[in-house]
Design an enzyme around this catalytic site. Structure first.
Site, mmCIF file in Angstrom:
data_model
loop_
_atom_site.group_PDB
_atom_site.id
_atom_site.type_symbol
_atom_site.label_atom_id
_atom_site.label_comp_id
_atom_site.label_asym_id
_atom_site.label_seq_id
_atom_site.Cartn_x
_atom_site.Cartn_y
_atom_site.Cartn_z
ATOM 1 N NE ARG A 61 -5.088 -5.503 -1.782
ATOM 2 C CZ ARG A 61 -5.620 -6.691 -2.528
ATOM 3 N NH1 ARG A 61 -5.362 -7.655 -1.315
ATOM 4 N NH2 ARG A 61 -5.738 -6.955 -3.570
ATOM 5 C CE LYS A 93 -2.809 -7.760 -6.002
ATOM 6 N NZ LYS A 93 -2.258 -8.937 -5.448
ATOM 7 C CD GLU A 96 1.080 -13.828 1.065
ATOM 8 O OE1 GLU A 96 0.525 -13.781 -0.250
ATOM 9 O OE2 GLU A 96 1.091 -12.908 1.633
#
Length: 418
Positions: free
Chosen positions: A162, A264, A300
């Site tokens: 990721r 992220k 989210e």
């Protein structure tokens, strides 16, 4: 003065403490390890080469005295074998300084080379660093758990992958998967005494990737730093595993199509602070965000993914670039399917919350957190305020037992360190 006479009085396990570096400078004493001025860790010994400006000292005794005041004896394995002296029963999700951090650097267009463990402490950045001026930075989060005489990591290669995907989006070089995982292992083992006893919490691992080189015009930074630090933690929400209360935010948005919501990057989290602070001031635990186009589809929570349960069907918003592909989310989906549930990754309308049986959140920090209520445009919907629902309890139990090594890991998700 004979330098060897001074060196003979010291074992190779002396380290500079962060607070003593200025003292070393003032006495014109430098520590060099593998030609670096930073303290490095190389199990099982700390190898040290000392360069003394001998003209600064009248005799060996004075040099010994000055040197002892500037260094701290630190036996890496005796430290790691004993638990740190903190109140393990009262851990929250707050930062606690530990012993070591891992640092690795590379230049733009280059590749990361072997990094090093250093004593935990502050770092230096140019005021013109890319991360400070243009937000060129990513972070990851994963955990280590204590199991008897070993330590378990949970899916560290997924975090590495990721980070690499995020780095590509943010125009940054990234460590290889192998470099990332090895760095995590080294950092955890060096801070082993900070891994909580079984059932008391976990060691939160925070890898950072940032543009540390100086840049004035808008452009990728010329240098990058990969850094890992750790901290023992307990529950993320103050409610612990008790149900949390969310409010739906329909004006402010976390991410936009084509933006960076799916990676992220550090800016994603600063953007939620305004809505989150307002929600907490009103007594809510956190904020649930909607999509910014139709303003009716769930995305989210500030730092975790959302799941909606109706009968045997578990629904969660599909990953389409505005939602972070959570590793706990991915794991829960696999666990749920292995337990016989039907999982749907699709657009989930906010109105579906009205007749849901259960709602829960997932994330590295929260693991699985039951939702007790959701408030949307002044209307509050409750799902049970006594604890987990049946489905979230089942999934939470299986996942946490896997993470802690309490059941057989048929998924091959855990990595054991000893």
């Amino acid at each position: 003065m004979e330098i060897n006479a001074v060196l003979a009085n010291f074992q190779p396990s002396y380290l500079l403490s962060p607070s003593s570096r200025s003292a070393v400078s003032s006495t014109r004493t430098s520590l060099h390890l593998f030609s670096s001025q930073q303290t490095r860790f190389s199990p099982p010994l700390f190898h040290m080469r000392q360069v003394l400006a001998s003209s600064s000292y009248r005799n060996v005794n004075e040099a010994n005295s000055r040197f002892k005041s500037a260094v701290v004896l630190s036996d890496s394995y005796s430290e790691a074998s004993e638990l740190a002296d903190i109140e393990w029963d009262n851990l929250g999700f707050g930062f606690i300084p530990t012993d070591y951090m891992y640092v690795m650097k590379c230049t733009q267009g280059g590749s990361f080379s072997k990094g090093e463990l250093q004593r935990f402490g502050n770092i230096e950045l140019s005021p013109s660093a890319g991360v400070l001026n243009y937000g060129q930075g990513l972070f990851e989060g994963l955990k280590a758990y204590r199991k008897d005489d070993s330590i378990l990591l949970f899916r560290p290669e997924e975090n590495a992958l990721r980070m690499r995907q995020g780095a590509e989006r943010m125009c940054m070089p990234s460590p290889t998967v192998e470099q990332f995982v090895e760095a995590v292992k080294e950092t955890v083992l060096a801070n082993k005494r900070w891994v909580p006893p079984p059932g008391k919490g976990s060691l939160y691992i925070r890898p950072l990737l940032m543009g540390s080189g100086a840049v004035l015009g808008l452009a990728p930074a010329p240098e990058y730093t990969f850094l890992i630090y750790v901290s023992p933690v307990g529950n993320y929400f103050k409610e612990g595993v008790a149900p949390i209360n969310l409010i739906v935010e329909h004006e402010l948005h976390r991410a936009t199509p084509g933006g960076t919501g799916g990676v992220k990057t550090i800016g994603n989290y600063a953007a939620v602070l305004k809505a989150q602070s307002a929600a907490k001031a009103k007594g809510y635990s956190d904020v649930l965000y909607l999509d910014c186009v139709h303003k009716k589809y769930l995305e989210e929570v500030s730092s975790c993914n959302i799941f909606v349960v109706k009968g045997n069907i578990i629904s969660t918003p599909a990953i389409k670039g505005t939602i972070l592909p959570g590793i706990t989310r991915k794991s829960i989906i696999d666990v749920a399917r292995s337990q016989g549930f039907q999982v749907e990754e699709r657009p989930v309308e906010v109105d579906e919350l009205l007749d849901a049986d259960e709602v829960f959140c997932t994330g590295t920090a929260v693991v699985v957190s039951p939702v007790g209520s959701i408030t949307y445009k002044g209307k509050r919907v409750s799902y049970g305020l006594d604890g987990f629902g049946a489905v979230s309890q089942q999934l939470y139990s299986v996942l946490t037992r896997l993470q802690m090594g309490l059941i057989d890991d048929k998924m091959n998700w855990t990595v054991e360190l000893s």
